[in-house]
Design a protein around this motif. Structure first.
Motif, PDB file in Angstrom:
ATOM      1  N   GLU A 335       0.810  -1.214   0.000  1.00  0.00           N
ATOM      2  CA  GLU A 335       0.000   0.000   0.000  1.00  0.00           C
ATOM      3  C   GLU A 335       0.847   1.271   0.000  1.00  0.00           C
ATOM      4  OE1 GLU A 335      -2.551  -0.345   3.334  1.00  0.00           O
ATOM      5  OE2 GLU A 335      -3.941  -1.753   2.361  1.00  0.00           O
ATOM      6  N   LYS A 336       2.118   1.166   0.402  1.00  0.00           N
ATOM      7  CA  LYS A 336       2.990   2.341   0.406  1.00  0.00           C
ATOM      8  C   LYS A 336       3.260   2.854  -1.010  1.00  0.00           C
ATOM      9  CE  LYS A 336       3.721   2.527   4.878  1.00  0.00           C
ATOM     10  NZ  LYS A 336       3.318   3.682   5.693  1.00  0.00           N
ATOM     11  N   LYS A 337       3.190   1.947  -1.994  1.00  0.00           N
ATOM     12  CA  LYS A 337       3.365   2.286  -3.407  1.00  0.00           C
ATOM     13  C   LYS A 337       4.712   2.942  -3.697  1.00  0.00           C
ATOM     14  CE  LYS A 337      -1.573   2.668  -4.316  1.00  0.00           C
ATOM     15  NZ  LYS A 337      -2.696   3.530  -4.814  1.00  0.00           N
ATOM     16  N   THR A 338       5.726   2.467  -2.994  1.00  0.00           N
ATOM     17  CA  THR A 338       7.094   2.887  -3.275  1.00  0.00           C
ATOM     18  C   THR A 338       7.891   1.649  -3.672  1.00  0.00           C
ATOM     19  OG1 THR A 338       7.768   2.608  -0.960  1.00  0.00           O
ATOM     20  CG2 THR A 338       6.949   4.787  -1.629  1.00  0.00           C
ATOM     21  N   LYS A 339       8.949   1.853  -4.436  1.00  0.00           N
ATOM     22  CA  LYS A 339       9.716   0.719  -4.940  1.00  0.00           C
ATOM     23  C   LYS A 339      10.347  -0.089  -3.805  1.00  0.00           C
ATOM     24  CE  LYS A 339      10.803   2.716  -9.455  1.00  0.00           C
ATOM     25  NZ  LYS A 339      11.875   3.114 -10.391  1.00  0.00           N
ATOM     26  N   GLY A 340      10.828   0.619  -2.786  1.00  0.00           N
ATOM     27  CA  GLY A 340      11.467  -0.085  -1.678  1.00  0.00           C
ATOM     28  C   GLY A 340      10.502  -0.984  -0.926  1.00  0.00           C
ATOM     29  N   PHE A 341       9.360  -0.422  -0.527  1.00  0.00           N
ATOM     30  CA  PHE A 341       8.382  -1.231   0.215  1.00  0.00           C
ATOM     31  C   PHE A 341       7.762  -2.308  -0.669  1.00  0.00           C
ATOM     32  CE2 PHE A 341       8.392   2.292   3.308  1.00  0.00           C
ATOM     33  CZ  PHE A 341       8.396   1.560   4.482  1.00  0.00           C
ATOM     34  N   THR A 342       7.561  -2.008  -1.943  1.00  0.00           N
ATOM     35  CA  THR A 342       7.005  -3.023  -2.838  1.00  0.00           C
ATOM     36  C   THR A 342       7.960  -4.199  -2.992  1.00  0.00           C
ATOM     37  OG1 THR A 342       5.802  -1.304  -4.056  1.00  0.00           O
ATOM     38  CG2 THR A 342       6.082  -3.436  -5.139  1.00  0.00           C
ATOM     39  N   ALA A 343       9.266  -3.911  -3.130  1.00  0.00           N
ATOM     40  CA  ALA A 343      10.257  -4.988  -3.228  1.00  0.00           C
ATOM     41  C   ALA A 343      10.325  -5.788  -1.931  1.00  0.00           C
ATOM     42  CB  ALA A 343      11.629  -4.396  -3.562  1.00  0.00           C
ATOM     43  N   LEU A 344      10.264  -5.074  -0.800  1.00  0.00           N
ATOM     44  CA  LEU A 344      10.268  -5.769   0.496  1.00  0.00           C
ATOM     45  C   LEU A 344       9.046  -6.653   0.635  1.00  0.00           C
ATOM     46  CD1 LEU A 344      11.431  -6.227   3.339  1.00  0.00           C
ATOM     47  CD2 LEU A 344      10.176  -4.178   4.084  1.00  0.00           C
ATOM     48  N   ALA A 346       7.232  -7.957  -1.777  1.00  0.00           N
ATOM     49  CA  ALA A 346       7.328  -9.089  -2.702  1.00  0.00           C
ATOM     50  C   ALA A 346       8.276 -10.158  -2.162  1.00  0.00           C
ATOM     51  CB  ALA A 346       7.801  -8.596  -4.069  1.00  0.00           C
ATOM     52  N   PHE A 347       9.405  -9.734  -1.581  1.00  0.00           N
ATOM     53  CA  PHE A 347      10.358 -10.700  -1.030  1.00  0.00           C
ATOM     54  C   PHE A 347       9.754 -11.453   0.154  1.00  0.00           C
ATOM     55  CE2 PHE A 347      13.888 -11.612   1.946  1.00  0.00           C
ATOM     56  CZ  PHE A 347      14.573 -12.543   1.167  1.00  0.00           C
ATOM     57  N   LEU A 348       9.082 -10.722   1.061  1.00  0.00           N
ATOM     58  CA  LEU A 348       8.452 -11.374   2.213  1.00  0.00           C
ATOM     59  C   LEU A 348       7.333 -12.305   1.762  1.00  0.00           C
ATOM     60  CD1 LEU A 348       8.253  -8.393   4.750  1.00  0.00           C
ATOM     61  CD2 LEU A 348       9.864 -10.309   4.753  1.00  0.00           C
ATOM     62  N   LEU A 349       6.560 -11.880   0.767  1.00  0.00           N
ATOM     63  CA  LEU A 349       5.497 -12.741   0.252  1.00  0.00           C
ATOM     64  C   LEU A 349       6.079 -14.008  -0.357  1.00  0.00           C
ATOM     65  CD1 LEU A 349       2.499 -13.134  -0.339  1.00  0.00           C
ATOM     66  CD2 LEU A 349       2.832 -11.882  -2.482  1.00  0.00           C
ATOM     67  N   PHE A 350       7.206 -13.877  -1.058  1.00  0.00           N
ATOM     68  CA  PHE A 350       7.863 -15.056  -1.626  1.00  0.00           C
ATOM     69  C   PHE A 350       8.315 -16.015  -0.526  1.00  0.00           C
ATOM     70  CE2 PHE A 350      11.892 -17.097  -2.917  1.00  0.00           C
ATOM     71  CZ  PHE A 350      11.419 -17.872  -3.973  1.00  0.00           C
ATOM     72  N   LEU A 351       8.876 -15.472   0.542  1.00  0.00           N
ATOM     73  CA  LEU A 351       9.297 -16.322   1.658  1.00  0.00           C
ATOM     74  C   LEU A 351       8.108 -17.021   2.309  1.00  0.00           C
ATOM     75  CD1 LEU A 351      12.012 -14.114   3.442  1.00  0.00           C
ATOM     76  CD2 LEU A 351      12.367 -16.052   1.897  1.00  0.00           C
ATOM     77  N   VAL A 352       7.014 -16.281   2.482  1.00  0.00           N
ATOM     78  CA  VAL A 352       5.823 -16.875   3.090  1.00  0.00           C
ATOM     79  C   VAL A 352       5.259 -17.993   2.214  1.00  0.00           C
ATOM     80  CG1 VAL A 352       3.428 -16.422   3.753  1.00  0.00           C
ATOM     81  CG2 VAL A 352       5.223 -14.821   4.414  1.00  0.00           C
ATOM     82  N   LEU A 353       5.207 -17.772   0.894  1.00  0.00           N
ATOM     83  CA  LEU A 353       4.700 -18.802  -0.012  1.00  0.00           C
ATOM     84  C   LEU A 353       5.606 -20.021  -0.017  1.00  0.00           C
ATOM     85  CD1 LEU A 353       3.528 -16.624  -3.047  1.00  0.00           C
ATOM     86  CD2 LEU A 353       2.115 -17.717  -1.296  1.00  0.00           C
ATOM     87  N   CYS A 354       6.926 -19.805   0.026  1.00  0.00           N
ATOM     88  CA  CYS A 354       7.857 -20.943   0.097  1.00  0.00           C
ATOM     89  C   CYS A 354       7.683 -21.719   1.395  1.00  0.00           C
ATOM     90  CB  CYS A 354       9.301 -20.443  -0.033  1.00  0.00           C
ATOM     91  SG  CYS A 354       9.733 -19.844  -1.676  1.00  0.00           S
ATOM     92  N   ALA A 355       7.508 -20.987   2.515  1.00  0.00           N
ATOM     93  CA  ALA A 355       7.299 -21.651   3.804  1.00  0.00           C
ATOM     94  C   ALA A 355       6.000 -22.453   3.795  1.00  0.00           C
ATOM     95  CB  ALA A 355       7.283 -20.614   4.931  1.00  0.00           C
ATOM     96  N   CYS A 356       4.938 -21.894   3.207  1.00  0.00           N
ATOM     97  CA  CYS A 356       3.667 -22.613   3.123  1.00  0.00           C
ATOM     98  C   CYS A 356       3.787 -23.855   2.244  1.00  0.00           C
ATOM     99  CB  CYS A 356       2.577 -21.695   2.591  1.00  0.00           C
ATOM    100  SG  CYS A 356       2.121 -20.352   3.692  1.00  0.00           S
ATOM    101  N   ALA A 357       4.504 -23.722   1.110  1.00  0.00           N
ATOM    102  CA  ALA A 357       4.685 -24.873   0.216  1.00  0.00           C
ATOM    103  C   ALA A 357       5.487 -25.978   0.905  1.00  0.00           C
ATOM    104  CB  ALA A 357       5.385 -24.422  -1.068  1.00  0.00           C
ATOM    105  N   TYR A 358       6.555 -25.590   1.614  1.00  0.00           N
ATOM    106  CA  TYR A 358       7.342 -26.597   2.326  1.00  0.00           C
ATOM    107  C   TYR A 358       6.525 -27.259   3.436  1.00  0.00           C
ATOM    108  CZ  TYR A 358      10.892 -28.741   5.265  1.00  0.00           C
ATOM    109  OH  TYR A 358      11.606 -29.645   6.008  1.00  0.00           O
ATOM    110  N   PHE A 359       5.725 -26.446   4.134  1.00  0.00           N
ATOM    111  CA  PHE A 359       4.898 -27.019   5.202  1.00  0.00           C
ATOM    112  C   PHE A 359       3.908 -28.028   4.639  1.00  0.00           C
ATOM    113  CE2 PHE A 359       0.897 -26.909   7.589  1.00  0.00           C
ATOM    114  CZ  PHE A 359       1.342 -27.346   8.830  1.00  0.00           C
TER     115      PHE A 359
END
Length: 475
Positions: A335-344, A346-359
């Motif tokens: 929601e911040k709509k800045t490149k830094g927060f959007t990249a952060l 996206a990276f956290l979402l990727f980690l969460v999806l990987c953790a869910c897939a591994y679980f």
């Protein structure tokens, strides 16, 4: 969607009243989980579908008129009873909440909100033109927690106090409800309720809808059913259609309120709520094997609750506090709509999806489910062992004393054994015999006679010498 999932926490809290009985807690928590799993798994299916296709938005948009006639809002019977008491304690400033949600006001700390101000120090609806989150009633009266000159901190303290009082009242009422239903339903009426609940499941849905429309709360309906499941009157299969009916029935409150509103958006939100639950019912109830998924998950969490009584608390904290905070944190990054927060984000979402897939891989393919159950069973056994440790030590003390007494008796018995050896056919034979009581008496008599005769043959000087020695040894 979030409100639908959040409303199921009430009946889960009700199930904790059965914490003292493992069987009742298993049935009660498993039954209360039916509402959670129905809403949560419906969100899992419909949220991606809504984001990609706009199914609910477009479908309900076709049902909307251009405008809705104005009228009086409908108020349920319970609200009519409770509202007069609540308005004397605290009244929320709904206009401020609406302004913040629409973006007209940035936050409660914006200028022109705090401190509250009443003209001439007269506390009334007409004279107080600047109020915070606690306001006065349009009829003119102000609640107990409203005060002239209050800061945002004062209103926050008042809000937390009211929340604590409300939670205490809720807990006492729910405990009383459980006790009352237990007293009423554990008697002869149990057979009647068994018969009444063995009706067609689709008719049970209609009954759940009707009851919820009357009481204006799916939480009340579901919380009433949880104690019935706990004491064994309702099983999960019989409870699920009633809970589903309660979830559908609660949408009629917003629907009736939207019908007397002039805003088309209010009616659309109410219709989205209704068709969300109807679509979930078509997915998870009408299709038999999908219904079995919900029931199987409820039975699974019920078994976990029986194996570890702390599981309900952990489940509630994770699913109703930690998981929403995680989702809120991820969404705030985007929601911040800045490149830094959007990249952060996206990276956290990727980690969460990987953790869910591994679980999921570990849970279903690596035997994680069995390992998790085994770990909980071991934890419960250790807790039970620690709880029974004091009693077990008492038993060990008693058993140790008994063993010592038995060993002493065996030693006394062994000291009286008589062994004789002889040669027979060139081999030594040893025989063991115990002296009989007569032999023992005879031996004692022989000793006394021997002492008697030896004393008679001794001189007085020697007798006195032995007597003095006996006195000294006695002293």
């Amino acid at each position: 969607m979030g409100a639908n999932v959040g409303t199921s926490v009430t009946c889960m809290l009700v199930s904790l009243a059965h914490m003292g009985d493992a069987d009742e807690l298993e049935r009660a928590f498993g039954g209360s989980a039916a509402l959670f799993f129905f809403n949560f798994m419906t969100v899992i299916i419909l949220l991606p579908l809504e984001l990609t296709t706009g199914y609910l938005f477009e479908f309900t948009k076709l049902m909307l008129p251009d405008s809705v006639g104005e009228g009086d809002s409908w108020e349920g019977p319970i609200k009519k009873i409770v509202n007069p008491v609540v308005k004397r304690i605290i009244i929320a400033n709904k206009q401020l909440v609406d302004d913040i949600s629409t973006g007209e006001v940035e936050s409660c700390s914006s200028p022109g909100i705090y401190p509250t101000h009443c003209n001439g120090g007269v506390v009334s609806y007409e004279s107080c033109n600047q109020t915070g989150v606690i306001s006065c009633d349009e009829s003119g009266s102000c609640p107990f927690f409203f005060q002239d000159g209050a800061s945002m901190g004062d209103d926050m303290v008042s809000g937390w106090v009211c929340l604590f009082i409300a939670l205490m009242i809720l807990i006492f009422c729910l405990i009383g409800l459980v006790a009352l239903l237990r007293k009423m339903l554990l008697g002869a009426s149990t057979q009647i309720l068994y018969k009444a609940t063995s009706i067609n499941p689709y008719l049970a849905i209609i009954i759940g809808v009707g009851v919820t429309i009357l009481v204006q709360s799916s939480s009340i309906t579901s919380s009433t059913l949880v104690p019935l499941a706990g004491i064994g009157v309702l099983d999960i299969e019989s409870m699920f259609p009633l809970v589903l009916g309660a979830d559908i029935g609660t949408t009629f409150t917003a629907l009736m309120a939207a019908m007397v509103s002039s805003k088309v958006q209010a009616l659309q939100i109410a219709l989205v709520h209704l068709f969300f639950n109807l679509t979930g019912g078509l997915i998870w109830f009408v299709i038999p094997f999908m219904r079995r998924i919900i029931i199987r998950e409820c039975e699974f969490v019920g078994r976990l609750t029986r194996q570890w009584k702390g599981f309900p608390g952990v489940f509630i904290v994770i699913m109703y506090f930690l998981f929403p905070l995680l989702v809120l944190g991820l969404s705030s990054c985007f929601e911040k709509k800045t490149k830094g927060f959007t990249a952060l984000g996206a990276f956290l979402l990727f980690l969460v999806l990987c953790a869910c897939a591994y679980f999921l891989f570990w849970w279903f393919r690596r035997g994680g489910k069995a390992k998790f159950q085994g770990r909980i069973e071991r934890k419960q056994r250790r807790a039970a062992a620690l709880e029974a440790l004091a009693d077990d030590l008492d038993y060990l003390k008693v058993d140790t004393e008994w063993c010592k007494n038995e060993i002493g008796r065996i030693k006394d018995f062994a000291s009286n054994l008589q062994t004789t050896s002889r040669m027979e056919e060139g081999r030594p034979l040893v025989s063991i015999s115990t002296p009989t009581e007569a032999e023992t008496v005879a031996t004692e008599e022989d000793e006394r006679l021997s002492t008697y005769h030896s004393c008679r043959s001794m001189p007085w000087k020697q007798i006195l010498y032995h007597g003095a020695g006996s006195i000294r040894s006695g002293l």
